[in-house]
Write an enzyme that holds these catalytic residues in place. Structure first.
Site, PDB file in Angstrom:
ATOM      1  N   GLY A  70       3.599   3.098  13.682  1.00 61.18           N
ATOM      2  CA  GLY A  70       4.393   1.886  13.926  1.00 61.18           C
ATOM      3  C   GLY A  70       3.974   1.222  15.235  1.00 61.18           C
ATOM      4  N   LYS A  85       0.855  -1.200   0.000  1.00 61.72           N
ATOM      5  CA  LYS A  85       0.000   0.000   0.000  1.00 61.72           C
ATOM      6  C   LYS A  85       0.886   1.242   0.000  1.00 61.72           C
ATOM      7  CE  LYS A  85      -1.729   2.778   2.996  1.00 61.72           C
ATOM      8  NZ  LYS A  85      -1.738   4.088   2.315  1.00 61.72           N
ATOM      9  N   GLY A 135       7.220   4.552   8.300  1.00 64.17           N
ATOM     10  CA  GLY A 135       6.361   5.705   8.541  1.00 64.17           C
ATOM     11  C   GLY A 135       6.574   6.248   9.934  1.00 64.17           C
ATOM     12  N   SER A 136       5.545   6.833  10.489  1.00 64.05           N
ATOM     13  CA  SER A 136       5.689   7.509  11.780  1.00 64.05           C
ATOM     14  C   SER A 136       5.766   6.499  12.925  1.00 64.05           C
ATOM     15  CB  SER A 136       4.510   8.441  12.004  1.00 64.05           C
ATOM     16  OG  SER A 136       3.313   7.698  12.020  1.00 64.05           O
ATOM     17  N   THR A 137       6.412   6.906  13.994  1.00 61.64           N
ATOM     18  CA  THR A 137       6.524   6.037  15.170  1.00 61.64           C
ATOM     19  C   THR A 137       5.141   5.750  15.741  1.00 61.64           C
ATOM     20  OG1 THR A 137       8.768   6.735  15.647  1.00 61.64           O
ATOM     21  CG2 THR A 137       7.493   5.930  17.521  1.00 61.64           C
ATOM     22  N   GLU A 155      10.124  15.235  15.749  1.00 60.00           N
ATOM     23  CA  GLU A 155      10.509  15.118  14.340  1.00 60.00           C
ATOM     24  C   GLU A 155       9.703  16.157  13.556  1.00 60.00           C
ATOM     25  OE1 GLU A 155       9.329  11.408  12.437  1.00 60.00           O
ATOM     26  OE2 GLU A 155      11.207  11.403  11.332  1.00 60.00           O
ATOM     27  N   GLU A 198      10.362   0.607  10.285  1.00 65.74           N
ATOM     28  CA  GLU A 198      11.370   1.652  10.055  1.00 65.74           C
ATOM     29  C   GLU A 198      10.652   2.966  10.316  1.00 65.74           C
ATOM     30  OE1 GLU A 198      13.071   4.509   8.929  1.00 65.74           O
ATOM     31  OE2 GLU A 198      13.032   3.903   6.819  1.00 65.74           O
ATOM     32  N   CYS A 207      13.459  10.463   7.020  1.00 65.29           N
ATOM     33  CA  CYS A 207      13.416   9.899   8.370  1.00 65.29           C
ATOM     34  C   CYS A 207      14.771  10.022   9.064  1.00 65.29           C
ATOM     35  CB  CYS A 207      12.957   8.455   8.342  1.00 65.29           C
ATOM     36  SG  CYS A 207      13.852   7.453   7.163  1.00 65.29           S
TER      37      CYS A 207
HETATM   38  P1  NDP Z   1       2.139   7.711   8.614  1.00 66.24           P
HETATM   39  O1  NDP Z   1       2.942   6.892   9.520  1.00 66.24           O
HETATM   40  O2  NDP Z   1       0.749   8.023   8.988  1.00 66.24           O
HETATM   41  O3  NDP Z   1       2.052   7.012   7.177  1.00 66.24           O
HETATM   42  C1  NDP Z   1       2.896   6.005   6.677  1.00 66.24           C
HETATM   43  C2  NDP Z   1       2.061   4.984   5.904  1.00 66.24           C
HETATM   44  O4  NDP Z   1       1.217   4.270   6.799  1.00 66.24           O
HETATM   45  C3  NDP Z   1       1.138   5.565   4.857  1.00 66.24           C
HETATM   46  O5  NDP Z   1       1.026   4.688   3.779  1.00 66.24           O
HETATM   47  C4  NDP Z   1      -0.152   5.664   5.617  1.00 66.24           C
HETATM   48  O6  NDP Z   1      -1.295   5.802   4.818  1.00 66.24           O
HETATM   49  C5  NDP Z   1      -0.144   4.379   6.380  1.00 66.24           C
HETATM   50  N1  NDP Z   1      -0.988   4.346   7.570  1.00 66.24           N
HETATM   51  C6  NDP Z   1      -1.511   5.386   8.279  1.00 66.24           C
HETATM   52  N2  NDP Z   1      -2.216   4.930   9.334  1.00 66.24           N
HETATM   53  C7  NDP Z   1      -2.145   3.577   9.293  1.00 66.24           C
HETATM   54  C8  NDP Z   1      -2.653   2.536  10.117  1.00 66.24           C
HETATM   55  N3  NDP Z   1      -3.370   2.796  11.207  1.00 66.24           N
HETATM   56  N4  NDP Z   1      -2.364   1.265   9.796  1.00 66.24           N
HETATM   57  C9  NDP Z   1      -1.615   0.985   8.715  1.00 66.24           C
HETATM   58  N5  NDP Z   1      -1.120   1.931   7.899  1.00 66.24           N
HETATM   59  C10 NDP Z   1      -1.371   3.207   8.177  1.00 66.24           C
HETATM   60  O7  NDP Z   1       2.908   9.014   8.310  1.00 66.24           O
HETATM   61  P2  NDP Z   1       2.277  10.392   7.794  1.00 66.24           P
HETATM   62  O8  NDP Z   1       2.237  10.323   6.345  1.00 66.24           O
HETATM   63  O9  NDP Z   1       0.981  10.706   8.440  1.00 66.24           O
HETATM   64  O10 NDP Z   1       3.329  11.433   8.330  1.00 66.24           O
HETATM   65  C11 NDP Z   1       3.241  11.905   9.660  1.00 66.24           C
HETATM   66  C12 NDP Z   1       4.600  12.043  10.267  1.00 66.24           C
HETATM   67  O11 NDP Z   1       5.239  10.777  10.267  1.00 66.24           O
HETATM   68  C13 NDP Z   1       5.549  12.925   9.506  1.00 66.24           C
HETATM   69  O12 NDP Z   1       5.398  14.267   9.832  1.00 66.24           O
HETATM   70  C14 NDP Z   1       6.865  12.392   9.945  1.00 66.24           C
HETATM   71  O13 NDP Z   1       7.201  12.942  11.184  1.00 66.24           O
HETATM   72  C15 NDP Z   1       6.619  10.911  10.104  1.00 66.24           C
HETATM   73  N6  NDP Z   1       7.024  10.130   8.924  1.00 66.24           N
HETATM   74  C16 NDP Z   1       8.139   9.389   9.010  1.00 66.24           C
HETATM   75  C17 NDP Z   1       8.563   8.682   7.914  1.00 66.24           C
HETATM   76  C18 NDP Z   1       9.784   7.839   7.951  1.00 66.24           C
HETATM   77  O14 NDP Z   1      10.315   7.522   6.898  1.00 66.24           O
HETATM   78  N7  NDP Z   1      10.246   7.419   9.096  1.00 66.24           N
HETATM   79  C19 NDP Z   1       7.870   8.740   6.635  1.00 66.24           C
HETATM   80  C20 NDP Z   1       6.675   9.503   6.671  1.00 66.24           C
HETATM   81  C21 NDP Z   1       6.298  10.183   7.778  1.00 66.24           C
HETATM   82  P3  NDP Z   1      -1.682   7.287   4.360  1.00 66.24           P
HETATM   83  O15 NDP Z   1      -0.640   7.704   3.416  1.00 66.24           O
HETATM   84  O16 NDP Z   1      -2.956   7.172   3.720  1.00 66.24           O
HETATM   85  O17 NDP Z   1      -1.737   8.118   5.606  1.00 66.24           O
END
Ligand code: NDP
Length: 792
Positions: free
Chosen positions: A248, A191, A243-245, A396, A265, A299
């Protein structure tokens, strides 16, 4: 001539936009909306949501919102395709992955432009960094596909992998996920992020073009709900998430007790440390790459500048001058350095954090406030004099904002660097190689770049310590996330309630202190025997129900004391591997010297025949010898990454580990779990078999006589799942191994979400005679990759 000189001085070129013609045609062809990619074909577009170009604020596509039904169809397709994909020879799989690499390469320009339009990143970055690295990942893993059987013997594919990726490096994160999963024989449901799904859909078209078998890669677009449905799906064997902590942590809880493998990650707040002897001009270029690359939406961005007090003014002056030369604007322009923020909501998040910083009275510098009049832009920003407690130093920001703090001594630099809940990356700038390597070793982060930053390669592992997640992506380290042991599954461990006769609520409480000569085995904490805090004990019964001894009934206070003792013994991790090996040999030797006593104890406790008990003791002695032997042989690696870089992969201990042992093979399982953990430099809090703890309590004197430093092994007896709860919740515990029942495994995984400690759980019977080897050592360590450049 005068004009050219001026141009070189100001670097003020005319616009040089990249053509969007081909991408425009492709988007036009799909203007009625994109469907999902399931079982080798695109579905009809369903409920659609808009995808925007953040630099212009214009809609560029409409994409389907994946429902639980779509996830179901994709998982079914992946499930059906998996056995055939896994049964292909490594060579055949390799050819498919190689074809993906070739086709990505052929379409580099198209993919770069699409990525830039969708995400807002400068074309220079998508063209020169993202997409070439995507191709590199597929090439690298094409190689692994044909080597995996010989290089990772005794393993098999995990099965169906659910992969969820963010928007900051859309296609690169896809490659980091899909390439190793395919090489390892898995099939995939991926996804992409809601903001940036387009290059994933273009990649789906490439899968069709290269003839990848249907169902091997499936892509379902949608938002967080679609991701949550994928995480929850019972047909998925592994979740890989970036994605976000916060999300995660939610995924850790959602997968607890399901048996799904998990790698996370997550976020970071990585330090960028500049010592007084650093080459400041290089460091300035490093900062540009650390925090203004991809608008700081990285990240592992070096978002916390820690600079030696004596160098701070000079560095800040150089930085301000350099910031004035950064070109902000149209990401499609080849001379743009800083492009657009991915979406209005992200821009607002950055602004909100900046307002908080302003309220704190921090000093802001922005060289270039003239931003394009439409789209999501935020200027590169330097914030100085930031207190480590400030929200800007902790959170972050995920934007082009650098927060700076000074330090006086290297110790202070390390303390500031580690003063974060994250541990993804760090960058260290100094001309002194001794200092660079020492600091790199002391920083708690999965990647350390010396005199460099944001270096990535498919051959090196990438991933975090602490709340930056667990598991690695890239190279051999990442590959093992996509394989599991190829052995028959044991029967589920039955939960065996402790037969207490002295616990409150189960028969009359019997306080051993009042009982004449004290036969109660105590706890072992900080190298000393300690009475349990509860003051209670429980009877250890043989299979006929006869009491063979009493064991202390440990509680959460005892666990906390033991964790404290383990943390104090951390210098064990810094001892030479040779020293640790010597101590472990001594343990084995002392166990051997008392083999008869341990045999009798096992027989009396478990009812095992004298022969079987002797066999278990002998196997335990052999096992202790094996890990003494391994202590100085579980080497790291030097990865072949970029030219003029030595990339050292170091196996480092977790720190404090909680280990919960099963009832089966009470001595052998205890030795099999504790020895590899301490061989790698961890300090442990072990909870032995609740039903048969006395072999472990007899072990105290073996530890005492074997020069094991106080606090390296702590032993708390009692009810496993009660003690496991405290260990799993404890923020001072870095990893937990749990062998027990299914409820206990689920509890450990769910509670570990607090500080995102790594867990390794099993709720099935194990053949302890065979439970030995490198997998235990791999699980007892985390890999730190240190990138060291060489040459002038
Ligand atoms: P998220 O962690 O929300 O998104 C990462 C992915 O997870 C996206 O595909 C998202 O879908 C999906 N997702 C969201 N909620 C769920 C869930 N409950 N279960 C499974 N999958 C889910 O990051 P954001 O895009 O909201 O960014 C927010 C903050 O996260 C940023 O400001 C940054 O601080 C951090 N971040 C860190 C990253 C890294 O590489 N470590 C990368 C991106 C963000 P969808 O896109 O539809 O929300």
């Amino acid at each position: 001539m005068g004009v050219i000189k001026d141009i070189l001085r100001t670097m003020d070129y005319g616009p040089s936009p990249e053509s969007t013609e081909h991408v425009g045609v492709w988007l036009e062809e799909h203007k009625s909306g994109f469907g999902h990619f399931i079982n080798g074909a695109f579905t009809k577009p369903g409920d659609l949501f808009d995808v925007f170009n953040p630099a212009r604020g214009e809609r560029i596509a409409r994409v389907s919102q994946g429902s639980a039904k779509d996830i179901d169809a994709a998982v079914a397709a992946a499930r059906k395709a998996q056995p055939k994909w896994a049964a292909l020879s490594g060579f055949e799989r390799s050819k498919h992955i190689y074809a993906l690499a070739r086709h990505v390469q052929k379409r580099e320009r198209f993919l770069s432009v699409l990525e830039t339009i969708d995400n807002g990143k400068p074309i220079r970055e998508s063209r020169d960094i993202d997409i070439p690295l995507v191709a590199r990942h597929f090439y690298h893993h094409a190689g692994w596909a044909s080597l995996i059987e010989s290089e990772l013997p005794g393993t098999k594919p995990v099965g169906v992998c659910g992969q969820i990726i963010p928007w900051n490096f859309p296609l690169l994160m896809l490659a980091w996920k899909i390439a190793p999963a395919l090489a390892a024989g898995n099939t995939i449901v991926l996804k992409p992020a809601e903001f940036t799904p387009l290059t994933a859909l273009a990649f789906a078209a490439i899968c069709v073009e290269t003839g990848l078998p249907p169902g091997v890669v499936n892509i379902v677009t949608g938002d967080g709900a679609t991701g949550a449905a994928l995480v929850a799906h019972a047909g998925v064997d592994k979740i890989a998430f970036t994605g976000s902590t916060e999300v995660g942590r939610a995924i850790r809880k959602a997968t607890a007790g399901t048996g799904k493998k998990l790698s996370l990650e997550l976020g970071g707040k990585s330090p960028f440390i500049v010592f007084e002897d650093a080459d400041l001009d290089s460091a300035v270029e490093g900062v540009v790459d650390a925090i203004w690359f991809n608008q700081g939406q990285v990240c592992c961005a070096g978002s916390r500048l820690l600079v030696a007090e004596g160098a701070a003014d000079a560095l800040y002056a150089k930085l301000r001058a350099r910031m004035a030369n950064l070109t902000i604007g149209d990401p499609l322009d080849k001379s743009t350095d800083v492009g657009a923020i991915v979406a209005p909501v992200q821009l607002e998040r950055i602004r909100r954090l900046m307002r908080q910083g302003e309220e704190e009275g921090l000093e802001f510098f922005r060289a270039n406030d003239s931003l394009p009049d439409r789209g999501c832009f935020y200027p590169p920003t330097l914030v100085t004099g930031v207190d480590p407690a400030s929200v800007l130093a902790r959170e972050e920001i995920f934007g082009p904002v650098l927060v700076a703090t000074t330090f006086r001594t290297p110790d202070e630099a390390v303390a500031l660097a580690n003063n974060t809940r994250y541990g993804l990356a760090a960058s260290v700038w100094t001309e002194n190689v001794n200092r660079a390597l020492e600091v790199a070793a002391r920083i708690k982060a999965g990647v350390v770049w010396i005199n460099s930053t944001n270096m990535f390669d498919a051959a090196a592992g990438f991933g975090g310590y602490r709340e930056s997640g667990f598991g690695r992506e890239g190279g051999r380290e990442g590959l093992s996330e996509y394989r599991i042991a190829d052995e028959p599954k044991g029967k589920p461990n039955s939960s065996r309630p402790l037969r207490l006769n002295a616990s409150p609520g189960v028969g009359p409480a019997r306080n051993v202190v009042d009982e004449g000569p004290d036969r109660t085995a105590k706890l072992y904490v900080g190298g000393k025997q300690a009475r349990p805090d509860s003051g209670y004990s429980y009877a250890v019964l043989d299979p006929a129900g006869r009491e063979v001894g009493l064991a202390g009934l440990g509680n959460r206070k005892d666990i906390r004391n033991a964790v404290e003792a383990a943390a104090k013994a951390s210098s064990w991790g810094a001892a030479t591997a040779h020293n640790r090996a010597q101590v472990l040999y001594y343990v084995a030797e002392n166990l051997a010297a008392r083999a008869d006593e341990f045999t009798r104890r096992l027989s009396a406790m478990t009812g095992a025949s004298a022969r079987a008990a002797k066999a278990e003791v002998d196997a335990s002695i052999r096992r202790a010898f094996v890990y003494a032997g391994y202590a100085d042989k579980f080497d790291g690696a030097v990865h072949a990454t970029r030219s003029r870089f030595v990339t050292l992969a170091m196996n480092e201990p977790w720190g404090v580990m909680g280990i919960l042992c099963p009832d089966e093979a009470p001595l052998l399982a205890f030795v099999s779990l504790v020895m590899p953990a301490i061989a790698m430099g961890n300090c442990v809090v072990a909870v032995p078999s609740a039903s048969y703890p006395l072999s472990a309590t007899d072990f105290y004197s073996v530890l005492d006589t074997s020069d094991v430093p106080a606090g390296v092994v702590n032993i708390v007896t009692g009810e496993a799942n009660v003690l496991a709860k405290t260990l799993a919740e404890h923020d001072g515990v870095d990893a937990v191994w749990y062998v027990g029942d299914i409820e206990g495994a689920a509890q450990v995984e769910a509670l570990s979400a607090g500080n995102l400690k790594a867990t390794w759980t099993s709720a099935a019977t194990t053949d302890w005679a065979k439970a030995e080897g490198r997998e235990f050592l791999r699980r007892a360590t985390q890999v730190k990759n240190i990138w060291t450049p060489y040459g002038e």
